[in-house]
Design an enzyme around this catalytic site. Structure first.
Site, PDB file in Angstrom:
ATOM      1  N   ALA A  23       0.766  -1.257   0.427  1.00 28.28           N
ATOM      2  CA  ALA A  23      -0.001   0.404   0.026  1.00 28.28           C
ATOM      3  C   ALA A  23       0.762   1.498   0.216  1.00 28.28           C
ATOM      4  O   ALA A  23       1.746   1.672   0.796  1.00 28.28           O
ATOM      5  CB  ALA A  23      -1.292  -0.629   1.461  1.00 28.28           C
ATOM      6  N   GLY A  24       0.268   2.534  -0.835  1.00 30.18           N
ATOM      7  CA  GLY A  24       1.070   3.572  -0.815  1.00 30.18           C
ATOM      8  C   GLY A  24       0.187   4.998  -1.016  1.00 30.18           C
ATOM      9  O   GLY A  24      -1.146   4.303  -0.566  1.00 30.18           O
ATOM     10  N   GLY A  25       1.055   5.986  -0.874  1.00 33.32           N
ATOM     11  CA  GLY A  25      -0.366   6.928  -1.305  1.00 33.32           C
ATOM     12  C   GLY A  25      -0.899   7.226  -1.901  1.00 33.32           C
ATOM     13  O   GLY A  25      -2.124   7.827  -2.495  1.00 33.32           O
ATOM     14  N   GLY A  27      -2.390   4.134  -3.785  1.00 33.22           N
ATOM     15  CA  GLY A  27      -3.129   2.712  -3.416  1.00 33.22           C
ATOM     16  C   GLY A  27      -2.866   1.674  -2.910  1.00 33.22           C
ATOM     17  O   GLY A  27      -2.031   1.568  -2.242  1.00 33.22           O
ATOM     18  N   VAL A  29      -2.628  -2.191  -3.124  1.00 33.76           N
ATOM     19  CA  VAL A  29      -2.261  -3.175  -3.969  1.00 33.76           C
ATOM     20  C   VAL A  29      -2.558  -4.856  -3.326  1.00 33.76           C
ATOM     21  O   VAL A  29      -2.090  -5.401  -2.171  1.00 33.76           O
ATOM     22  CB  VAL A  29      -0.805  -3.419  -4.918  1.00 33.76           C
ATOM     23  CG1 VAL A  29      -0.690  -4.659  -5.962  1.00 33.76           C
ATOM     24  CG2 VAL A  29      -0.273  -2.328  -5.503  1.00 33.76           C
ATOM     25  N   LYS A  43      -4.305  -3.198  -8.349  1.00 36.35           N
ATOM     26  CA  LYS A  43      -3.622  -2.041  -8.069  1.00 36.35           C
ATOM     27  C   LYS A  43      -5.335  -1.158  -7.449  1.00 36.35           C
ATOM     28  O   LYS A  43      -5.324  -0.701  -8.838  1.00 36.35           O
ATOM     29  CB  LYS A  43      -3.031  -1.865  -8.134  1.00 36.35           C
ATOM     30  CG  LYS A  43      -3.052   0.114  -7.425  1.00 36.35           C
ATOM     31  CD  LYS A  43      -0.888   0.673  -7.933  1.00 36.35           C
ATOM     32  CE  LYS A  43      -0.699   1.254  -7.248  1.00 36.35           C
ATOM     33  NZ  LYS A  43       0.866   2.028  -7.782  1.00 36.35           N
ATOM     34  N   ASP A 137      11.678   3.515 -14.234  1.00 35.11           N
ATOM     35  CA  ASP A 137      12.060   3.047 -12.983  1.00 35.11           C
ATOM     36  C   ASP A 137      12.787   1.872 -13.700  1.00 35.11           C
ATOM     37  O   ASP A 137      11.892   0.838 -12.335  1.00 35.11           O
ATOM     38  CB  ASP A 137      11.234   3.566 -11.848  1.00 35.11           C
ATOM     39  CG  ASP A 137      11.264   3.048 -10.816  1.00 35.11           C
ATOM     40  OD1 ASP A 137      12.834   3.189 -10.365  1.00 35.11           O
ATOM     41  OD2 ASP A 137      10.938   2.997 -10.113  1.00 35.11           O
TER      42      ASP A 137
END
Length: 712
Positions: A23-25, A27, A29, A43, A137
């Protein structure tokens, strides 16, 4: 992988969820199972991002771009819905380890396997570039190893060639150590940037170490831009092509198509080094052992993604027309299976379980620092005000208990303090009030104990890698430069020339600030650097600055006595222009010598700042004095933790960091949010930075950084 939270839906777009991969800013997964029984990574984008029509347009565009990709070495898109209340995208799930994990655990790769890896990745990039995309990336963590070959994943920051970047020029996107010089400078990138990153990947895989060294991000970026790569240990057969990939000039690098010709076709026979085939097979077998996902129960408001299902036409498992991106494509947002080898945890508690009539559960918050330091006292007072406010608020779901621990002002003491606090199973989160000398050790200990650590004060660039730990920074590090100072110079002073006086007494600690203003060109106008040898006098540098009549001077140093010596030298040389420094130089000797200097800080004067006066009044009522520096910031840290603990529910400790990353939050001193890609603290409009002026040997509050240019 983590278990689902009670607030997670059971199904999104016909895909039954089984667990959280991350999880991150941006959303969450999930590991999910398709209507046809295929495991995938899904996601789900947070609804606050979806509220921006521009975001939906970008998401839709990049999903359409992904549909163009048909390469076998990228991860197929199974379905997507850009129109859902919470947009989502599902990609095939690759259960193998990442290349980063493989190299760390099994060492460098032999020549033959390196050539096979290069062949597959060159083919993958050729497909990406042919479709008009740039990955941006490419790194070992974004390359997953399957039995039949590698997979390039995580197109979360991919951009279309020839289309305006979603992130404006001037910002650095990607991973230090694997991004190109043009990325490091924040310039527009194209396909050659991916080729440079591939060269870094191959060099790392061949030697077991990054081509531009390890350590602090600022140093790695500087070496990427200015120094030659370390290719010692790269097999002779590959040295030439890897060196070409790592050319500083994008025009001198081979294209992905040329790399395909060089490496030839991928040979799948024995392409993995010894030991890795067994690891890959074991990871794949784990997926086969997973139970069929069960329904979940939401304990709060309806989940946005679940609402999407209620409004979709057709039977469950049959995506609507807008969801059908079922082409043999590749992911815009791939997912690394970083947790595949972890502990599989299933099931969830009964959300209806009672904690007892009239008795609320408690959440422990730990505060650690040096009790002999006045800053710790300020932190404790601000934190206790926040605790009292929370525990008397109507509708709260739990009470907060604050516990403190003394770290003795040492790294060893900080690690021990974390261990003591985290040993209590009821401890939900820690707040680190320590210094640059102690907090890095606390971060390591907190990660080992699997407890979230909120960092309020420390700003060493050793914390640039904190996004890979359980820590969250509530301020930017030195690598991001002094925001209030830069904003004042660029918006108010607007000097034709700025001189940076770089005190080399503490060069490793001050170099990131200098690089930020020079390599990354964050100062408008001409910039000169006057280096002053450790312990040397500032007289000559001050004389040259006064003779040129430079418009502004930035002191890049951290010792108050050295800053005081610079201030005296400038005054004696007759220089009367703008002089600025950051909070590290504040001290009695400096304040006596630096009349008129401007100082940038990350803490406010709660009594003078119009937006914190209510807090200041409460502080005076309780403690009989005005709040000291960092009291208001500690108050915000506790309130931010309470915000996350409310969302995390019964999984307060294990899920807190993910919840804090989910949504931006507005405190009295700053807006807290995190970049969805890097997970770094995101100081939108320089929120959380403040400007002071030295008047009558005292630091006087001037403005918040986000008001500079409007009120000053």
């Amino acid at each position: 992988m983590e278990r689902l939270l009670p607030s997670d839906p059971s199904v999104i777009g016909g895909y039954r969820l089984a667990g959280r991969l991350g999880a991150g800013g941006m959303g969450v997964v999930y590991l999910a199972r398709s209507p046809h029984g295929v495991w995938c990574a899904l996601k789900s984008i947070r609804s606050e991002h979806a509220g921006d029509p521009g975001f939906r347009a970008r998401f839709r565009r990049e999903a359409e771009l992904a549909a163009r990709l048909t390469g076998r070495w990228t991860v197929p898109v199974l379905a997507a819905d850009a129109e859902a209340r919470s947009p989502w995208l599902a990609t095939a799930y690759v259960p193998g380890p990442s290349l980063a994990e493989a190299v760390a655990g099994y060492g460098p790769w032999p020549t033959a396997q390196l050539a096979s890896l290069g062949a597959a990745l060159a083919e993958a990039l050729d497909a990406v570039h042919t479709c008009g995309l740039v990955h941006r990336d490419v790194k070992p963590a974004n390359i997953l190893l399957a039995a039949d070959g590698p997979r390039l994943i995580d197109f979360g920051i991919a951009r279309a060639v020839g289309v305006t970047a979603l992130t404006a020029d001037g910002s650095v996107i990607g991973s230090p150590g694997y991004l190109s010089p043009e990325q490091a400078r924040g310039r527009t990138v194209g396909p050659p940037s991916d080729v440079f990153s591939l060269g870094c990947v191959l060099a790392h895989t061949a030697t077991g170490r990054p081509a531009f060294g390890a350590g602090r991000a600022a140093g790695v970026l500087y070496r990427t831009v200015h120094e030659d790569p370390d290719l010692d240990g790269v097999p002779g057969a590959l040295t030439g092509i890897v060196d070409r990939c790592l050319s500083k000039d994008p025009r001198q690098r081979p294209t992905a198509a040329e790399l395909r010709d060089h490496f030839g076709s991928f040979d799948g026979r024995g392409w993995l080094p010894e030991g890795l085939p067994a690891l890959v097979a074991a990871r794949a077998a784990r997926v086969l052992e997973l139970p069929v996902p069960q329904d979940t129960i939401s304990d709060g408001a309806p989940n946005a993604a679940a609402d999407t299902m209620a409004h979709s036409a057709g039977p469950a498992g049959a995506p609507t027309t807008r969801r059908r991106l079922l082409v043999a494509g590749s992911a815009v947002l791939g997912v690394a299976a970083a947790g595949t080898g972890g502990w599989w945890r299933w099931g969830r508690p009964d959300p209806s379980a009672s904690h007892g009539a009239g008795v609320l559960p408690r959440r422990l918050v730990g505060l650690l620092g040096d009790r002999s330091d006045a800053v710790f006292t300020a932190h404790e007072r601000g934190a206790r005000l926040a605790v009292s406010e929370h525990n008397t608020s109507a509708g709260r779901r739990f009470d907060i208990v604050l516990r403190t621990a003394h770290d003795g002002g040492t790294a060893k003491g900080a690690a021990a303090a974390v261990a003591r606090l985290a040993a209590d199973p009821d401890m939900s989160v820690l707040i680190g009030a320590g210094t640059n000398a102690t907090v890095p050790a606390a971060v390591v200990a907190g990660t080992r104990a699997r407890v979230a650590l909120l960092v309020t004060r420390a700003d060493t660039d050793e914390l640039d890698s904190a996004n890979r730990t359980t820590a969250l920074l509530l301020r930017p590090t030195r690598t991001a430069g002094p925001p209030a100072i830069l904003r004042h110079l660029n918006r108010v002073v607007k000097p034709a020339r700025t001189t940076i006086v770089h005190d080399l007494t503490d060069a490793p600690d001050t170099l990131p600030t200098v690089r930020f203003m020079t390599v990354y060109r964050k100062l408008d106008g001409e910039v000169l650097v006057e280096e002053v040898t450790a312990g040397a006098d500032f007289g000559r540098a001050a004389g040259r600055i006064a003779a040129r009549r430079d418009g502004a001077v930035v002191f890049a140093g951290i010792r108050p006595e050295r800053a005081a010596a610079c201030a005296r030298a400038l005054r004696e040389a007759g220089y009367r222009g703008t002089r600025v420094a950051d909070e590290h130089v504040i001290g009695a000797r400096f304040l006596m010598a630096a009349e008129g200097w401007l100082i940038g800080t990350e803490y406010t004067d709660a009594s003078a700042d119009p937006r914190t006066r209510r807090f200041a009044a409460a502080h005076r009522a309780r403690y009989g004095t005005a709040p000291a520096p960092w009291a208001a910031e500690a108050y915000d840290a506790v309130r931010f933790a309470a915000h996350g603990l409310t969302a995390a529910g019964d999984y307060a400790r294990s899920a807190l960091r993910s919840e804090l990353l989910r949504h931006s939050w507005q405190g009295i001193t700053r807006r807290v949010s995190y970049d969805p890609d890097s997970l770094f603290f995101e100081a939108a409009e320089d929120a959380g930075a403040f400007l002071y002026r030295v008047r009558d040997h005292t630091l006087r509050f001037v403005s918040r950084a986000d008001d500079i240019g409007r009120t000053t």
